[in-house]
Design an enzyme around this catalytic site. Structure first.
Site, PDB file in Angstrom:
ATOM      1  N   TYR A 143      45.298  57.878  34.769  1.00 44.56           N
ATOM      2  CA  TYR A 143      46.488  57.737  35.755  1.00 44.56           C
ATOM      3  C   TYR A 143      46.977  59.214  36.421  1.00 44.56           C
ATOM      4  O   TYR A 143      46.747  60.157  35.552  1.00 44.56           O
ATOM      5  CB  TYR A 143      47.680  57.596  34.804  1.00 44.56           C
ATOM      6  CG  TYR A 143      48.980  57.299  35.496  1.00 44.56           C
ATOM      7  CD1 TYR A 143      49.531  56.384  36.252  1.00 44.56           C
ATOM      8  CD2 TYR A 143      49.851  58.177  35.067  1.00 44.56           C
ATOM      9  CE1 TYR A 143      50.802  56.312  36.852  1.00 44.56           C
ATOM     10  CE2 TYR A 143      51.284  58.425  35.614  1.00 44.56           C
ATOM     11  CZ  TYR A 143      51.695  57.143  36.442  1.00 44.56           C
ATOM     12  OH  TYR A 143      52.960  57.066  37.152  1.00 44.56           O
ATOM     13  N   ASP A 238      42.652  66.837  36.912  1.00 46.38           N
ATOM     14  CA  ASP A 238      44.187  66.432  36.798  1.00 46.38           C
ATOM     15  C   ASP A 238      44.597  66.918  35.360  1.00 46.38           C
ATOM     16  O   ASP A 238      44.129  66.376  34.544  1.00 46.38           O
ATOM     17  CB  ASP A 238      44.428  64.977  36.899  1.00 46.38           C
ATOM     18  CG  ASP A 238      45.931  64.685  36.585  1.00 46.38           C
ATOM     19  OD1 ASP A 238      46.513  65.425  36.279  1.00 46.38           O
ATOM     20  OD2 ASP A 238      46.435  63.798  36.953  1.00 46.38           O
ATOM     21  N   LYS A 266      53.860  69.536  33.567  1.00 44.16           N
ATOM     22  CA  LYS A 266      54.499  69.234  32.308  1.00 44.16           C
ATOM     23  C   LYS A 266      54.767  70.609  31.526  1.00 44.16           C
ATOM     24  O   LYS A 266      55.748  71.412  31.788  1.00 44.16           O
ATOM     25  CB  LYS A 266      53.457  68.434  31.242  1.00 44.16           C
ATOM     26  CG  LYS A 266      53.167  67.123  31.754  1.00 44.16           C
ATOM     27  CD  LYS A 266      52.997  66.178  31.041  1.00 44.16           C
ATOM     28  CE  LYS A 266      52.681  64.590  31.615  1.00 44.16           C
ATOM     29  NZ  LYS A 266      53.435  63.528  31.419  1.00 44.16           N
TER      30      LYS A 266
END
Ligand code: HOZ
Length: 428
Positions: A143, A238, A266
């Protein structure tokens, strides 16, 4: 779960689709309203009903120092009185960029954005613009946020809610995304044999965390670097989850593989909204205003996010807690696996450092198909029992659990004991 959370959820559903601002947290797959959070400190999180939980979600990854770390709080407090957004350059952005370049091996230049989705979306645009090609290769169950090109066969909420492919993504665009099984060198070669000259980039979570944690085969990861290089396609890591999580320089440092572009988020925001994408200078210089590939943002490089992120990265650099996080990760996940075995529950765990997932499965989980075969009914009962015992897990079998430096051995023991009790109540 308490009355206040239920009432708030009821009210939230009147004004917010599904009552939440991000789908997984609604708890649909575990069949219950989510606890509404009042606050959190260290490794503990409290809901509006006065329940306190050991937090293994950590805001889905950012809280590697635990919640409300005093130095991060002080950095935000110091900055907030000077204004919260200027839409103009600040020294903090330069410090942040310099820190990222120092710590992440492949990054020579970086652009700050506001979320992981923005980071991957921008990296894809850059790759397409730079290579003048259209196709993207991704992996089933990975994702990369909710940008149009990346929702094909996606993990996280898309997998949790069983959404096959999102309406609203034009077929014309989706057909440029090729999604193949993770850890399959064969599928990788097939994709590049067939579409090689058309492939702008391959994007991958080097350690997937959005189909639950899956451990990459090292030869497979190395193969990604080789095959993209051979075909003139860019390799995008990613590292929104793995960046500063599995090693100071992320998965690329841990596995010794240098991608062309890296997406971050994050941890670099210390819990404030942030994202970044960076890579080789020669590629990054194609972004406007140096080049013609466009991307922008009013809040990009926001001073509060920069202050919180810089404070977080500074602590990670100074304290280098990665060995300790590895030890805690081992303590937790081997404890869970042993407890499951003792209770006669078929479960496997996948873990890299302080991120991991327990799957109710009898066979190793090495890709999305295997993750999807895990027993979701058992997970649901497990989740509910853990929450009742004061352990806060992600309400989905396809997410990672995260530890922080604030989790003590005693807390980990409590988690394992609670899991042990939960396993004994599950129907085999
Ligand atoms: N997509 C993230 C999980 N992998 C965030 C979920 C949330 O915040 O609800």
């Amino acid at each position: 779960m308490g009355k206040q959370s239920e009432l708030l959820f009821e009210k939230a559903r009147r004004y917010i689709p599904g009552g939440v601002n991000s789908p997984v947290r609604a708890g649909k797959s575990v069949g219950m309203a989510p606890p509404f959070i009042a606050g959190a400190t260290g490794a503990l999180i409290r809901d509006v009903d006065g329940n306190e939980y050991i937090d293994l979600v950590g805001s889905w990854g950012p809280m590697i120092l635990g919640h409300a770390h005093p130095e991060v709080v002080a950095a935000i407090e110091k900055k907030v009185g000077e204004g919260t957004s200027y839409g103009a350059p600040t020294e903090l952005e330069v410090i942040m960029a310099d820190t990222i370049v120092q710590m992440v091996p492949s990054v020579e230049m970086v652009r700050m954005v506001n979320s992981g989705t923005e980071a991957t979306m921008s990296a894809i645009r850059l790759a397409r613009g730079y290579t003048e090609r259209k196709k993207i290769v991704k992996f089933d169950g990975c994702y990369h946020g909710h940008a149009d090109s990346l929702l094909v066969s996606a993990g996280s909420g898309v997998a949790t809610l069983g959404i096959p492919g999102s309406p609203g993504v034009p077929d014309d665009l989706a057909r440029h995304t090729i999604s193949i099984p993770f850890n399959s060198t064969e599928a990788l070669h097939e994709a590049f044999d067939r579409y090689g000259p058309e492939i702008a980039a391959l994007i991958v979570e080097p350690v997937p965390g959005n189909m639950g944690v899956v451990i990459p085969d090292k030869a497979f990861l190395k193969g990604l670097r080789e095959i993209t290089g051979e075909h003139g396609s860019l390799l995008i890591f990613d590292e929104v989850i793995t960046g500063f999580r599995v090693a100071p320089g992320g998965a690329q440092e841990l596995y010794g593989i240098l991608p062309d572009l890296t997406c971050l988020g994050k941890i670099i925001g210390g819990g404030l909204p942030v994202g970044a994408y960076g890579g080789r200078k020669e590629i990054m210089l194609n972004m406007a205003p140096e080049g013609d590939i466009y991307q922008a943002g009013t809040l990009s490089g926001n001073p509060l996010a920069m202050a919180a992120g810089i404070a977080t990265l500074k602590i990670l650099k100074q304290e280098d807690p990665y060995q300790e996080l590895e030890r805690k990760g081992e303590l937790l996940f081997s404890g869970l696996e042993d407890a499951a075995q003792d209770a006669g529950i078929r479960a496997v765990t996948n873990r890299v450092g302080s991120m991991g997932t327990l799957f109710f499965s009898e066979k190793p989980v090495t890709d999305f198909a295997a993750a999807m075969e895990s027993d979701q009914g058992l997970f649901r009962s497990y989740y509910r029992s853990m929450l009742e015992q004061g352990i806060y897990l992600a309400p989905s079998p396809f997410e990672a659990g995260f530890l922080s430096i604030a989790h003590t051995d005693e807390m980990i023991e409590r988690v394992v004991n609670s899991a042990s009790r939960a396993f004994r109540t599950l129907e085999k």
